[in-house]
Design a protein around this motif. Sequence first.
Motif, PDB file in Angstrom:
ATOM      1  N   ASP A 163     -59.751  57.809   5.986  1.00  0.00           N
ATOM      2  CA  ASP A 163     -60.462  58.727   6.871  1.00  0.00           C
ATOM      3  C   ASP A 163     -60.265  58.420   8.344  1.00  0.00           C
ATOM      4  O   ASP A 163     -60.488  59.289   9.192  1.00  0.00           O
ATOM      5  CB  ASP A 163     -61.954  58.696   6.551  1.00  0.00           C
ATOM      6  N   ALA A 164     -59.876  57.210   8.697  1.00  0.00           N
ATOM      7  CA  ALA A 164     -59.676  56.844  10.099  1.00  0.00           C
ATOM      8  C   ALA A 164     -58.817  55.594  10.174  1.00  0.00           C
ATOM      9  O   ALA A 164     -58.981  54.660   9.384  1.00  0.00           O
ATOM     10  CB  ALA A 164     -61.013  56.606  10.800  1.00  0.00           C
ATOM     11  N   LEU A 165     -57.906  55.573  11.140  1.00  0.00           N
ATOM     12  CA  LEU A 165     -57.046  54.420  11.391  1.00  0.00           C
ATOM     13  C   LEU A 165     -57.248  53.960  12.827  1.00  0.00           C
ATOM     14  O   LEU A 165     -57.461  54.784  13.726  1.00  0.00           O
ATOM     15  CB  LEU A 165     -55.571  54.768  11.178  1.00  0.00           C
ATOM     16  N   ALA A 166     -57.143  52.656  13.044  1.00  0.00           N
ATOM     17  CA  ALA A 166     -57.229  52.098  14.399  1.00  0.00           C
ATOM     18  C   ALA A 166     -56.221  50.963  14.536  1.00  0.00           C
ATOM     19  O   ALA A 166     -56.579  49.794  14.671  1.00  0.00           O
ATOM     20  CB  ALA A 166     -58.641  51.615  14.691  1.00  0.00           C
ATOM     21  N   PRO A 167     -54.918  51.282  14.498  1.00  0.00           N
ATOM     22  CA  PRO A 167     -53.895  50.232  14.564  1.00  0.00           C
ATOM     23  C   PRO A 167     -53.664  49.735  15.992  1.00  0.00           C
ATOM     24  O   PRO A 167     -53.719  50.500  16.957  1.00  0.00           O
ATOM     25  CB  PRO A 167     -52.648  50.939  14.026  1.00  0.00           C
ATOM     26  N   GLU A 168     -53.378  48.465  16.104  1.00  0.00           N
ATOM     27  CA  GLU A 168     -53.015  47.856  17.375  1.00  0.00           C
ATOM     28  C   GLU A 168     -51.572  47.377  17.319  1.00  0.00           C
ATOM     29  O   GLU A 168     -51.099  46.904  16.292  1.00  0.00           O
ATOM     30  CB  GLU A 168     -53.912  46.653  17.688  1.00  0.00           C
ATOM     31  N   ILE A 169     -50.902  47.494  18.444  1.00  0.00           N
ATOM     32  CA  ILE A 169     -49.546  46.971  18.679  1.00  0.00           C
ATOM     33  C   ILE A 169     -48.662  47.122  17.440  1.00  0.00           C
ATOM     34  O   ILE A 169     -48.140  46.148  16.913  1.00  0.00           O
ATOM     35  CB  ILE A 169     -49.591  45.511  19.182  1.00  0.00           C
ATOM     36  N   LEU A 170     -48.471  48.361  17.004  1.00  0.00           N
ATOM     37  CA  LEU A 170     -47.629  48.627  15.850  1.00  0.00           C
ATOM     38  C   LEU A 170     -46.344  49.327  16.281  1.00  0.00           C
ATOM     39  O   LEU A 170     -46.148  49.645  17.455  1.00  0.00           O
ATOM     40  CB  LEU A 170     -48.374  49.483  14.830  1.00  0.00           C
ATOM     41  N   TRP A 171     -45.496  49.582  15.324  1.00  0.00           N
ATOM     42  CA  TRP A 171     -44.212  50.211  15.591  1.00  0.00           C
ATOM     43  C   TRP A 171     -44.192  51.634  15.048  1.00  0.00           C
ATOM     44  O   TRP A 171     -44.870  51.974  14.085  1.00  0.00           O
ATOM     45  CB  TRP A 171     -43.082  49.403  14.955  1.00  0.00           C
ATOM     46  N   SER A 172     -43.384  52.452  15.691  1.00  0.00           N
ATOM     47  CA  SER A 172     -43.053  53.768  15.164  1.00  0.00           C
ATOM     48  C   SER A 172     -41.716  53.716  14.441  1.00  0.00           C
ATOM     49  O   SER A 172     -41.518  54.376  13.427  1.00  0.00           O
ATOM     50  CB  SER A 172     -42.981  54.803  16.293  1.00  0.00           C
ATOM     51  N   ASP A 173     -40.805  52.901  14.968  1.00  0.00           N
ATOM     52  CA  ASP A 173     -39.459  52.812  14.400  1.00  0.00           C
ATOM     53  C   ASP A 173     -38.937  51.393  14.594  1.00  0.00           C
ATOM     54  O   ASP A 173     -38.642  50.983  15.720  1.00  0.00           O
ATOM     55  CB  ASP A 173     -38.533  53.813  15.093  1.00  0.00           C
ATOM     56  N   LEU A 174     -38.811  50.637  13.503  1.00  0.00           N
ATOM     57  CA  LEU A 174     -38.323  49.260  13.599  1.00  0.00           C
ATOM     58  C   LEU A 174     -36.883  49.190  14.085  1.00  0.00           C
ATOM     59  O   LEU A 174     -36.454  48.168  14.641  1.00  0.00           O
ATOM     60  CB  LEU A 174     -38.453  48.553  12.247  1.00  0.00           C
ATOM     61  N   ALA A 259     -51.575  62.376   8.485  1.00  0.00           N
ATOM     62  CA  ALA A 259     -52.536  63.326   9.059  1.00  0.00           C
ATOM     63  C   ALA A 259     -53.940  62.755   8.941  1.00  0.00           C
ATOM     64  O   ALA A 259     -54.835  63.355   8.348  1.00  0.00           O
ATOM     65  CB  ALA A 259     -52.429  64.678   8.365  1.00  0.00           C
ATOM     66  N   VAL A 260     -54.127  61.568   9.502  1.00  0.00           N
ATOM     67  CA  VAL A 260     -55.411  60.875   9.485  1.00  0.00           C
ATOM     68  C   VAL A 260     -55.798  60.605  10.938  1.00  0.00           C
ATOM     69  O   VAL A 260     -54.950  60.160  11.725  1.00  0.00           O
ATOM     70  CB  VAL A 260     -55.318  59.540   8.717  1.00  0.00           C
ATOM     71  N   PRO A 261     -57.043  60.853  11.349  1.00  0.00           N
ATOM     72  CA  PRO A 261     -57.443  60.534  12.724  1.00  0.00           C
ATOM     73  C   PRO A 261     -57.069  59.098  13.081  1.00  0.00           C
ATOM     74  O   PRO A 261     -57.449  58.156  12.385  1.00  0.00           O
ATOM     75  CB  PRO A 261     -58.964  60.744  12.701  1.00  0.00           C
ATOM     76  N   THR A 262     -56.304  58.943  14.170  1.00  0.00           N
ATOM     77  CA  THR A 262     -55.710  57.647  14.479  1.00  0.00           C
ATOM     78  C   THR A 262     -55.905  57.284  15.937  1.00  0.00           C
ATOM     79  O   THR A 262     -55.585  58.068  16.835  1.00  0.00           O
ATOM     80  CB  THR A 262     -54.202  57.645  14.148  1.00  0.00           C
ATOM     81  N   LEU A 263     -56.418  56.094  16.157  1.00  0.00           N
ATOM     82  CA  LEU A 263     -56.554  55.503  17.483  1.00  0.00           C
ATOM     83  C   LEU A 263     -55.468  54.448  17.630  1.00  0.00           C
ATOM     84  O   LEU A 263     -55.480  53.432  16.932  1.00  0.00           O
ATOM     85  CB  LEU A 263     -57.946  54.877  17.631  1.00  0.00           C
ATOM     86  N   VAL A 264     -54.507  54.688  18.520  1.00  0.00           N
ATOM     87  CA  VAL A 264     -53.392  53.763  18.727  1.00  0.00           C
ATOM     88  C   VAL A 264     -53.680  52.922  19.965  1.00  0.00           C
ATOM     89  O   VAL A 264     -53.904  53.455  21.050  1.00  0.00           O
ATOM     90  CB  VAL A 264     -52.066  54.518  18.901  1.00  0.00           C
ATOM     91  N   LEU A 265     -53.653  51.605  19.799  1.00  0.00           N
ATOM     92  CA  LEU A 265     -53.928  50.666  20.889  1.00  0.00           C
ATOM     93  C   LEU A 265     -52.664  49.844  21.125  1.00  0.00           C
ATOM     94  O   LEU A 265     -52.261  49.064  20.261  1.00  0.00           O
ATOM     95  CB  LEU A 265     -55.103  49.761  20.515  1.00  0.00           C
ATOM     96  N   GLN A 266     -52.025  50.029  22.274  1.00  0.00           N
ATOM     97  CA  GLN A 266     -50.706  49.445  22.491  1.00  0.00           C
ATOM     98  C   GLN A 266     -50.664  48.669  23.797  1.00  0.00           C
ATOM     99  O   GLN A 266     -51.256  49.080  24.801  1.00  0.00           O
ATOM    100  CB  GLN A 266     -49.645  50.554  22.512  1.00  0.00           C
TER     101      GLN A 266
END
Length: 661
Positions: A163-174, A259-266
């Motif tokens: 239902d919700a994601l909050a990933p930090e410092i992740l990749w879109s394309d390795l 398609a999940v509400p996502t907070l990206v912290l980079q």
Amino acid sequence: MLRRSLLVVLSVTGLVAPATAATAEAGPTITHHVVTSFDDTPIEATLFLPAGASDDAPVPLVLRTHGWAGTGETEVGSGTLARLLDEGYAVLTWDQRGFGCSGGVVHIDDPDVEGRDVSALIDWAVANAPIARVDGDPIVGMTGGSYAGGIQVSTAAVDDRLDALAPEILWSDLRYSLSSGSVVNQGWVAILYSAGKATAELLGLSPECASGPHPDGGLHPAIDQGLTEFLTTGAVSADTLDFFATSSLAWFGQERPVAVPTLVLQGSVDTLFDLTDGYGVYQHVRDQGVDARFVAFCGGHVACPASYVDAGDRAHLDDAIVAWFARHLRGEDVDTGSPVEYRTNEGVWRSTTSLPAPGSVPVPFAGEVEGLPVVPVVDLPDLDAVTDLIAPPEGIPALPITSSVPTPDGDPRGVTFPVAVAEDGPLELFGIPDVSLSVSGVTAPLDQVLGPVSEAIAELGALDQVGEVLVGSLGPLDGIVAGLGGVSQLGGIGTPTAHVFVKFVHREAGEVVNLQEGAIAVDLAEGEVTVEVPMPGLAYTLPEGHHLDVQVATNSLMHATGRVPALLDVRLDGAIPAVGTAGTDGDGDGGGDGSGDGSEDGPGRGPGPGDTPGGPGDGGRGPATQPAAAPLPVTGGSGLGLAALALLGAATLRRRPADRP
């Protein structure tokens, strides 16, 4: 919308139980478990239940795991995990497949492997813990950084219960993160491989593991193959890149969108997974028509430099995550902030709607150089020598293998061009630079390119010449090199390829902006070629009266250098998005009046990871120079712990909280 409405009703009626002052004092309940995954692989997990949680008072579930080569939290500590429990969430942590006490082989957050492991964990939690539900569907969120960030989008691609994601410092394309522009990010590759190889093969042998020793664990063979290719040729094959693509949202998201509400912290100074990488994740989710938010902070795998003003980044991020979960897991009507938020080196949080910010204009630059020498060097410092620097909880400091440094005056391997001076106030840089290089060159004997360079750079004398390549210590990879036949196998490659690096420099500070550099490999056999350089996004403030330069260089310790001696002719063109007044600097071509229309397809965008372009805006909702109205409510397991553990390797074989390095 129906799901959101039901969450609001549950929150109002109290069926999704929040923590109360009375119950919070009792403390959480902690239990340890072994969960069997889809292929019978044992996954060791720890369940934390907040005080007061019961079948009569179920609570939402938050899953969080560890960074690369780490282990799941088994104690509460004082970090994000403690905050989540205080907020009344059940938290399930675990050792990822191949790491810690879990069995199996590391596939790098492959949706069809590690993603399915998480599905098994959710199944187990729903069957064995008081997890709140809507129409029988569990309420589930995920948080965590780096490797614990990548698993979130991988799971969302195969499990629709999130239902919700909050990933930090992740990749879109390795492929972008580890080999941007076909140039290997060698400092991080060495750190991550040496730590991952040791811990994946050793920790699972501990007799303390509840599921027993796992002698068949380790890294996927494709990872070993990729390192062998890099060491012997200076590059990686298409097959290796295809392996990394399977763990990248830019690839699997085409067929299985998230398609999940996502907070990206980079992190703006994160040189492993930079702002361009993180913004690609934000764009992907936003394009699915669901709520998404992007926050650029100072830190990540690299600690925020001491020269940057403190902005309380960790607390700010934790507040943002708690607010995100309050809205999307509890259905509370809370303000989660603007679509895009960032802070620069000046330490002020700003709200905007896109990257680049509406109101930005492209500040152009250009330059030419002839006879730029390429001195092929294969070298890495011994990581053991910097282990003592990693102890602080703020993470890895800016080291030459993890950050870009200015090419000094007098080094013929780099050239500096002026870009702009900040006039009538500071010049704020927020966006992805657009950089184009036209390159031609010829190979040359090593002695020809080494002469003028060796006179300017004394330390080159400490390197050994092997054929037409200079070789130094490879630190933690020395044993692997010996197994490949020694340094004599690290010679040239079949194609005469030059590596060119581009970085922006704050002249008065003597620092590379955000420690970042772009890299590109150029095939000299093709004659003159024009290439677009994949550039990291930037978030930086140039003080009034200070100067911005751009450097083009052929040497780097963070990235791999070319392995064929050559002389290059290079023509540089580009633009960097900025808000403010950019004056021309001497004979430079920079300039701009700081006025812009904030259009979606405005200039100043650079290439993004994979097939995701970096930087279309969302229209204007106010200038980027306005600070956020108020601090957001706090979390995020420390991704910094990943990097620290990477350098410490398997020296520490005990389990520890992931919030500590």
